[in-house]
Design an enzyme around this catalytic site. Structure first.
Site, short mmCIF file in Angstrom:
data_model
loop_
_atom_site.label_atom_id
_atom_site.label_comp_id
_atom_site.label_asym_id
_atom_site.label_seq_id
_atom_site.Cartn_x
_atom_site.Cartn_y
_atom_site.Cartn_z
N GLY A 132 -45.50 -28.08 13.09
CA GLY A 132 -44.01 -28.92 12.93
C GLY A 132 -43.11 -27.88 14.02
O GLY A 132 -43.50 -26.52 13.90
N GLN A 133 -41.39 -27.91 13.06
CA GLN A 133 -40.95 -26.96 13.21
C GLN A 133 -40.68 -25.38 13.30
O GLN A 133 -40.90 -24.62 13.97
CB GLN A 133 -38.83 -27.95 13.37
CG GLN A 133 -37.71 -27.02 13.47
CD GLN A 133 -36.97 -27.04 12.17
OE1 GLN A 133 -36.45 -27.26 11.52
NE2 GLN A 133 -35.49 -27.01 13.59
N ASP A 184 -53.52 -29.05 11.94
CA ASP A 184 -52.38 -29.86 11.81
C ASP A 184 -53.59 -31.37 12.06
O ASP A 184 -54.54 -31.60 12.14
CB ASP A 184 -51.46 -30.01 12.32
CG ASP A 184 -49.69 -30.72 12.13
OD1 ASP A 184 -50.44 -31.64 11.42
OD2 ASP A 184 -48.93 -29.99 11.79
N ILE A 185 -52.09 -32.42 11.82
CA ILE A 185 -53.44 -33.31 11.46
C ILE A 185 -53.39 -33.80 13.76
O ILE A 185 -54.99 -34.53 13.19
CB ILE A 185 -52.69 -34.38 10.96
CG1 ILE A 185 -53.40 -35.74 10.52
CG2 ILE A 185 -51.26 -34.61 11.29
CD1 ILE A 185 -53.07 -36.50 9.41
N TYR A 241 -38.41 -36.72 -1.50
CA TYR A 241 -38.61 -35.73 -0.81
C TYR A 241 -38.41 -34.85 -2.14
O TYR A 241 -39.27 -33.61 -2.43
CB TYR A 241 -37.72 -35.51 0.16
CG TYR A 241 -37.91 -33.82 0.80
CD1 TYR A 241 -38.97 -33.41 1.36
CD2 TYR A 241 -36.51 -33.79 1.35
CE1 TYR A 241 -38.87 -32.21 2.23
CE2 TYR A 241 -37.03 -31.78 1.84
CZ TYR A 241 -38.17 -31.78 2.40
OH TYR A 241 -38.23 -30.82 3.07
N ASP A 251 -56.57 -32.95 8.31
CA ASP A 251 -55.19 -33.75 7.64
C ASP A 251 -55.00 -33.06 6.42
O ASP A 251 -56.61 -33.11 5.01
CB ASP A 251 -56.23 -35.15 6.96
CG ASP A 251 -55.08 -35.65 6.37
OD1 ASP A 251 -53.90 -35.26 5.47
OD2 ASP A 251 -55.26 -37.35 5.91
C1 AKB Z 1 -33.93 -32.23 5.22
O1 AKB Z 1 -33.19 -32.04 6.36
O2 AKB Z 1 -35.11 -32.87 4.81
C2 AKB Z 1 -35.26 -30.92 5.81
C3 AKB Z 1 -34.79 -30.04 4.18
C4 AKB Z 1 -33.27 -29.70 3.65
O3 AKB Z 1 -35.15 -29.60 3.32
N1 AKB Z 1 -34.56 -29.59 6.89
#
Ligand code: AKB
Length: 320
Positions: free
Chosen positions: A12-13, A35-36, A143, A53
């Protein structure tokens, strides 16, 4: 004994840049990327890579038996916008993945664990400006809920099982070496690419939406600093607030226009606007500064100059 490091979710980033930095410090062979799916990035062409995974406990156990890492960086997660689109997967990857890593760390006696949290742990009733470490936290995204629950689990595993876990609440991360995916702050990376590619950016947030952000070299420095800090200096075992800068799409546009005057941003807010509106505008990171000496180097204009200088050649332009 030499350190051996496993990075989970390495493509990822953040992982892409972190693997590069860690290999610079510890040596290529001592940093195992996983990574997956493997990305095509140059950094993964050399050095050990394992397909993993993180929801697959058996393979995670096999990898830990094979390499016996002394540190794990567990970065695999769905970010805010993607987790809203796939809430069940978001919850299970973000939570079960963390449980698997924490339980494996106990079983395999892994020395240190790094796990990222986010400003998404805050919500609509959080003070939005200069948000303190401890305050109302009522995240309204899957999230954010998963990150807040994860923070509580991290502190619990530290207290109950002695797992040496360290964590930062990242704001939006901006860098030129790797692209973000699925976040609400992602516009602040694509805006630089668009400035050089087409001269116009179509922004999914409204022009005055201020969010906390951090330039990647600062994010890497903070991550490595907290992992290298003596255990007694890491006093917060849920996750530390971390700040760099705060700006709106209008302000980053103005910063880019100092180098590319004809650059324009158009505004077409989508579902990510509601997510951004539920997050803080600026973060108070006094604890990180006091406990283990955190200090950011980049403000908005310094970041813009560095981003444009490094991205210009990618688009066949003279460095700006
Ligand atoms: C997102 O935008 O979901 C992430 C974060 C702020 O955790 N970059």
């Amino acid at each position: 004994m030499a350190e051996k490091i496993l990075v989970i979710g390495s493509c990822g980033q953040l992982g892409t840049e972190l693997v590069e930095s860690l290999r610079g410090i510890y040596g290529t062979d001592n940093v195992v990327a996983s990574d997956i799916r493997k990305s095509d990035d140059e950094v993964f062409k050399n050095g050990p890579f394992e397909t993993l995974d993180v929801l697959d406990k058996a393979t995670l156990g096999d990898i830990l038996n094979k390499y016996k890492p002394s540190q794990i960086y567990h970065l695999a997660a769905l970010l805010s916008a993607t987790a809203e689109a796939k809430p069940k997967l978001g919850w299970s990857l973000n939570m079960d993945g963390l449980f698997n890593v924490l339980d494996a760390a106990i079983e395999h006696k892994t020395g240190k664990i790094y796990w990222p949290s986010s400003i998404a742990v805050f919500g609509p009733n959080t003070p939005r400006v200069n948000t303190p470490q401890n305050c109302v936290m009522d995240p309204s995204t899957i999230y954010g809920i998963s990150k807040l629950a994860g923070e509580r689990y991290c502190e619990y595993y530290f207290k109950k099982h002695g797992v040496d876990i360290r964590s930062l609440r990242y704001p939006g991360l901006i860098g030129y070496k790797s692209e973000p995916g699925g976040g609400t702050t992602d516009y602040a990376v694509s805006i630089y690419h668009d400035a050089l590619k087409t001269g116009v950016h179509n922004c999914f947030l409204s022009e005055n939406t201020v969010l906390p952000m951090l330039y990647m070299p600062d994010a890497l420095k903070a991550t490595l600093d907290i992992m290298h800090a003596p255990a007694e200096k890491v006093k917060i075992r849920s996750s530390y607030n971390l700040a760099g800068m705060s700006f709106s799409p209008k302000e980053i546009t103005a910063s880019i226009q100092k180098h590319i005057p004809e650059f324009k941003t158009e505004y077409n807010p989508d579902s990510r606007q509601a997510i951004a509106d539920s997050w803080p505008q600026s973060i108070n990171d006094a604890e990180a500064r006091a406990d283990w000496g955190w200090k950011n180097d980049f403000n908005l204009d310094a970041m813009t100059a560095d981003m444009l200088k490094n991205l210009a050649p990618v688009y066949g332009k003279q460095p700006l």
